[in-house]
Design an enzyme around this catalytic site. Structure first.
Site, PDB file in Angstrom:
ATOM      1  N   SER A 117       0.821  -1.209   0.000  1.00 13.15           N
ATOM      2  CA  SER A 117       0.000   0.000   0.000  1.00 13.15           C
ATOM      3  C   SER A 117       0.857   1.261   0.000  1.00 13.15           C
ATOM      4  O   SER A 117       0.327   2.348  -0.195  1.00 13.15           O
ATOM      5  CB  SER A 117      -0.930  -0.008   1.207  1.00 13.15           C
ATOM      6  OG  SER A 117      -0.237  -0.384   2.364  1.00 13.15           O
ATOM      7  N   HIS A 138      -1.975  -2.839  -6.757  1.00 14.09           N
ATOM      8  CA  HIS A 138      -2.542  -2.489  -5.459  1.00 14.09           C
ATOM      9  C   HIS A 138      -4.065  -2.633  -5.490  1.00 14.09           C
ATOM     10  O   HIS A 138      -4.757  -1.860  -6.154  1.00 14.09           O
ATOM     11  CB  HIS A 138      -2.122  -1.050  -5.111  1.00 14.09           C
ATOM     12  CG  HIS A 138      -2.544  -0.592  -3.761  1.00 14.09           C
ATOM     13  ND1 HIS A 138      -2.751   0.728  -3.456  1.00 14.09           N
ATOM     14  CD2 HIS A 138      -2.806  -1.278  -2.615  1.00 14.09           C
ATOM     15  CE1 HIS A 138      -3.111   0.829  -2.189  1.00 14.09           C
ATOM     16  NE2 HIS A 138      -3.154  -0.372  -1.667  1.00 14.09           N
ATOM     17  N   GLU A 150      -4.800  -0.102  -8.460  1.00 18.17           N
ATOM     18  CA  GLU A 150      -3.814   0.955  -8.686  1.00 18.17           C
ATOM     19  C   GLU A 150      -2.553   0.267  -9.211  1.00 18.17           C
ATOM     20  O   GLU A 150      -1.948  -0.546  -8.510  1.00 18.17           O
ATOM     21  CB  GLU A 150      -3.550   1.669  -7.349  1.00 18.17           C
ATOM     22  CG  GLU A 150      -2.912   3.023  -7.471  1.00 18.17           C
ATOM     23  CD  GLU A 150      -2.809   3.723  -6.105  1.00 18.17           C
ATOM     24  OE1 GLU A 150      -2.623   3.047  -5.067  1.00 18.17           O
ATOM     25  OE2 GLU A 150      -2.895   4.962  -6.081  1.00 18.17           O
ATOM     26  N   ASN A 188      -3.397   6.194  -1.186  1.00 15.92           N
ATOM     27  CA  ASN A 188      -3.129   6.447   0.225  1.00 15.92           C
ATOM     28  C   ASN A 188      -2.587   7.841   0.504  1.00 15.92           C
ATOM     29  O   ASN A 188      -2.684   8.328   1.626  1.00 15.92           O
ATOM     30  CB  ASN A 188      -2.211   5.359   0.788  1.00 15.92           C
ATOM     31  CG  ASN A 188      -3.009   4.100   1.063  1.00 15.92           C
ATOM     32  OD1 ASN A 188      -4.100   4.162   1.622  1.00 15.92           O
ATOM     33  ND2 ASN A 188      -2.499   2.957   0.637  1.00 15.92           N
TER      34      ASN A 188
HETATM   35  N1  3HC Z   1     -15.708  -9.825   1.068  1.00 21.61           N
HETATM   36  C1  3HC Z   1     -16.489 -10.039  -0.022  1.00 21.61           C
HETATM   37  N2  3HC Z   1     -17.637  -9.376  -0.261  1.00 21.61           N
HETATM   38  C2  3HC Z   1     -18.030  -8.466   0.661  1.00 21.61           C
HETATM   39  C3  3HC Z   1     -17.293  -8.200   1.828  1.00 21.61           C
HETATM   40  C4  3HC Z   1     -16.085  -8.927   2.005  1.00 21.61           C
HETATM   41  N3  3HC Z   1     -15.294  -8.734   3.075  1.00 21.61           N
HETATM   42  N4  3HC Z   1     -17.928  -7.247   2.538  1.00 21.61           N
HETATM   43  C5  3HC Z   1     -19.035  -6.931   1.854  1.00 21.61           C
HETATM   44  N5  3HC Z   1     -19.100  -7.658   0.724  1.00 21.61           N
HETATM   45  C6  3HC Z   1     -20.143  -7.602  -0.312  1.00 21.61           C
HETATM   46  C7  3HC Z   1     -21.475  -8.066   0.203  1.00 21.61           C
HETATM   47  O1  3HC Z   1     -21.622  -9.472   0.063  1.00 21.61           O
HETATM   48  C8  3HC Z   1     -22.434  -7.307  -0.697  1.00 21.61           C
HETATM   49  O2  3HC Z   1     -22.479  -7.960  -1.956  1.00 21.61           O
HETATM   50  P1  3HC Z   1     -23.755  -7.839  -2.941  1.00 21.61           P
HETATM   51  O3  3HC Z   1     -24.017  -6.397  -3.172  1.00 21.61           O
HETATM   52  O4  3HC Z   1     -23.283  -8.539  -4.151  1.00 21.61           O
HETATM   53  O5  3HC Z   1     -24.881  -8.520  -2.243  1.00 21.61           O
HETATM   54  C9  3HC Z   1     -21.728  -5.962  -0.937  1.00 21.61           C
HETATM   55  O6  3HC Z   1     -20.334  -6.219  -0.662  1.00 21.61           O
HETATM   56  C10 3HC Z   1     -22.228  -4.880  -0.001  1.00 21.61           C
HETATM   57  O7  3HC Z   1     -22.062  -5.354   1.326  1.00 21.61           O
HETATM   58  P2  3HC Z   1     -23.074  -5.071   2.528  1.00 21.61           P
HETATM   59  O8  3HC Z   1     -24.455  -4.846   1.966  1.00 21.61           O
HETATM   60  O9  3HC Z   1     -22.898  -6.132   3.555  1.00 21.61           O
HETATM   61  O10 3HC Z   1     -22.516  -3.775   3.240  1.00 21.61           O
HETATM   62  P3  3HC Z   1     -22.270  -2.342   2.682  1.00 21.61           P
HETATM   63  O11 3HC Z   1     -23.230  -1.937   1.609  1.00 21.61           O
HETATM   64  O12 3HC Z   1     -22.159  -1.522   3.898  1.00 21.61           O
HETATM   65  O13 3HC Z   1     -20.829  -2.431   1.977  1.00 21.61           O
HETATM   66  C11 3HC Z   1     -18.502  -2.258   2.002  1.00 21.61           C
HETATM   67  C12 3HC Z   1     -19.719  -2.899   2.648  1.00 21.61           C
HETATM   68  C13 3HC Z   1     -18.388  -2.700   0.549  1.00 21.61           C
HETATM   69  C14 3HC Z   1     -17.284  -2.738   2.773  1.00 21.61           C
HETATM   70  C15 3HC Z   1     -18.686  -0.700   2.062  1.00 21.61           C
HETATM   71  O14 3HC Z   1     -18.919  -0.302   3.396  1.00 21.61           O
HETATM   72  C16 3HC Z   1     -17.485   0.063   1.554  1.00 21.61           C
HETATM   73  O15 3HC Z   1     -17.308   0.221   0.350  1.00 21.61           O
HETATM   74  N6  3HC Z   1     -16.651   0.578   2.492  1.00 21.61           N
HETATM   75  C17 3HC Z   1     -15.426   1.297   2.131  1.00 21.61           C
HETATM   76  C18 3HC Z   1     -14.359   0.319   1.761  1.00 21.61           C
HETATM   77  C19 3HC Z   1     -13.090   0.999   1.364  1.00 21.61           C
HETATM   78  O16 3HC Z   1     -12.945   2.204   1.345  1.00 21.61           O
HETATM   79  N7  3HC Z   1     -12.114   0.164   1.049  1.00 21.61           N
HETATM   80  C20 3HC Z   1     -10.773   0.631   0.713  1.00 21.61           C
HETATM   81  C21 3HC Z   1      -9.919   0.601   1.943  1.00 21.61           C
HETATM   82  S1  3HC Z   1      -8.309   1.207   1.604  1.00 21.61           S
HETATM   83  C22 3HC Z   1      -7.487  -0.131   1.017  1.00 21.61           C
HETATM   84  O17 3HC Z   1      -7.953  -1.235   0.958  1.00 21.61           O
HETATM   85  C23 3HC Z   1      -6.104   0.165   0.527  1.00 21.61           C
HETATM   86  C24 3HC Z   1      -5.030  -0.065   1.514  1.00 21.61           C
HETATM   87  O18 3HC Z   1      -3.824   0.255   0.903  1.00 21.61           O
HETATM   88  C25 3HC Z   1      -5.160   0.680   2.806  1.00 21.61           C
END
Ligand code: 3HC
Length: 281
Positions: A117, A138, A150, A188
């Site tokens: 990251s 990424h 990315e 990031n």
């Molecule tokens: N694995 C697989 N699928 C998942 C999951 C997981 N851990 N968590 C949620 N899902 C799926 C669900 O099954 C659902 O699928 P569907 O629409 O096909 O039925 C869909 O995602 C939506 O999930 P939920 O309805 O349970 O919950 P939300 O609508 O609240 O979404 C979320 C959950 C997708 C995690 C949403 O809250 C989100 O987008 N959060 C922000 C995530 C983010 O910013 N990620 C980037 C982090 S930074 C990073 O990774 C980089 C690093 O370098 C730091």
């Protein structure tokens, strides 16, 4: 179909393994910790089961995806690889060691990618004899859901390698964005100062935890508030990336909030430890 090696079965590694296996590739998922390896396979199986329940895939398709994944405890057991993706923990020495070993094990045309990251791709590439075939790939958590990859070009990454990884990302149904190798890349560099600023706002008593998150969720349409997102990413990971930004640019605007440092020291790392800005038990 290609042979893909994913090293590390943590949150990111297992997600990356899942998306390649779903694309029909043979995936060698390498993890030295047996507990982490079986947890990784369990998570992939549970994710696929949810898709079966939602009627998106058949039970046979689930089995076929799972059969594409070969779990291995040692990278030396991998028979062949077109692409190796490293997704171990964020530690420069551990990554350098892994890549220099992999450089001895795999033929020179195997492309090496890191899911780091924030660590410099150019620096990691320099531990191998294939700097032109070395790149950052990424992914974002949760990998099966998030559309972005990315693609990070090191100083010596070739155009051909870059194009291959762009094509790979698209084949997985992801949208690639190519960025240059600067601290924090783009994702990031933009995300972490926002999270850090939210922590400063909490630290200075500007608003409560819930209200800070509410401002960003309801005011900016973010799916998670910054404090909730920090817990989701892991507070240790956030601190590590902020330190990389601070060191890399020597600019005080990236200094990590003392509260973040304190929480990491106390072992409150977010969701993975059951406690961070929120409690998860
Ligand atoms: N694995 C697989 N699928 C998942 C999951 C997981 N851990 N968590 C949620 N899902 C799926 C669900 O099954 C659902 O699928 P569907 O629409 O096909 O039925 C869909 O995602 C939506 O999930 P939920 O309805 O349970 O919950 P939300 O609508 O609240 O979404 C979320 C959950 C997708 C995690 C949403 O809250 C989100 O987008 N959060 C922000 C995530 C983010 O910013 N990620 C980037 C982090 S930074 C990073 O990774 C980089 C690093 O370098 C730091």
């Amino acid at each position: 179909m290609a042979d893909i090696v994913v090293v590390g079965a943590g949150t990111m590694g297992r997600g990356i393994a899942q998306v390649f296996a779903q694309a029909g590739d043979k995936v060698y998922l390498v993890e030295v910790d047996p507990r982490q390896l079986s947890l990784g396979l369990e998570t992939i199986s549970e994710n696929l089961e949810k898709s079966v329940q939602k009627g998106r895939i058949t039970p046979e398709q689930k089995q076929s995806v799972l059969s594409n994944i070969v779990a291995l405890p040692d990278i030396r057991q991998v028979p062949s690889a077109d692409l190796l993706i490293e997704a171990i923990y964020e530690n420069v020495e551990a990554k350098l060691e892994l890549f220099s070993l992999a450089d001895e094990l795999f033929p020179s045309d195997t492309i090496f990618a890191s899911n780091t990251s924030s660590i410099s791709i150019t620096r990691l590439a320099a531990s191998t004899s294939r700097e032109d075939r070395f790149i950052g790939m990424h992914f974002f958590n949760p990998v099966p859901v998030m559309k972005l990859v990315e693609v990070v070009r090191g100083l010596k990454t070739s155009d051909e390698t870059c194009q291959k990884i762009i094509d790979e990302a698209r084949r997985l149904g992801k949208e690639p964005v190519v960025v240059r190798d600067f601290p924090g890349f783009v994702s990031n560099r933009v995300l972490m100062p926002m999270i850090n600023e939210a922590i400063f706002a909490l630290y200075e008593g500007v608003a409560s935890r819930d209200d800070i998150d509410k401002v960003m969720k309801l005011g900016m349409n973010h799916p998670m508030g910054p404090l909730e997102l920090a817990d989701f990413i892991g507070l240790d990971v956030c601190l590590y990336i902020l330190d990389v930004l601070y060191e890399g640019f020597r600019d005080p605007k990236y200094r990590p909030c003392p509260l973040l440092r304190q929480m990491v020291a106390a072992g409150k790392l977010g969701r993975k430890t059951g406690s961070g800005f929120y409690d998860y038990l």
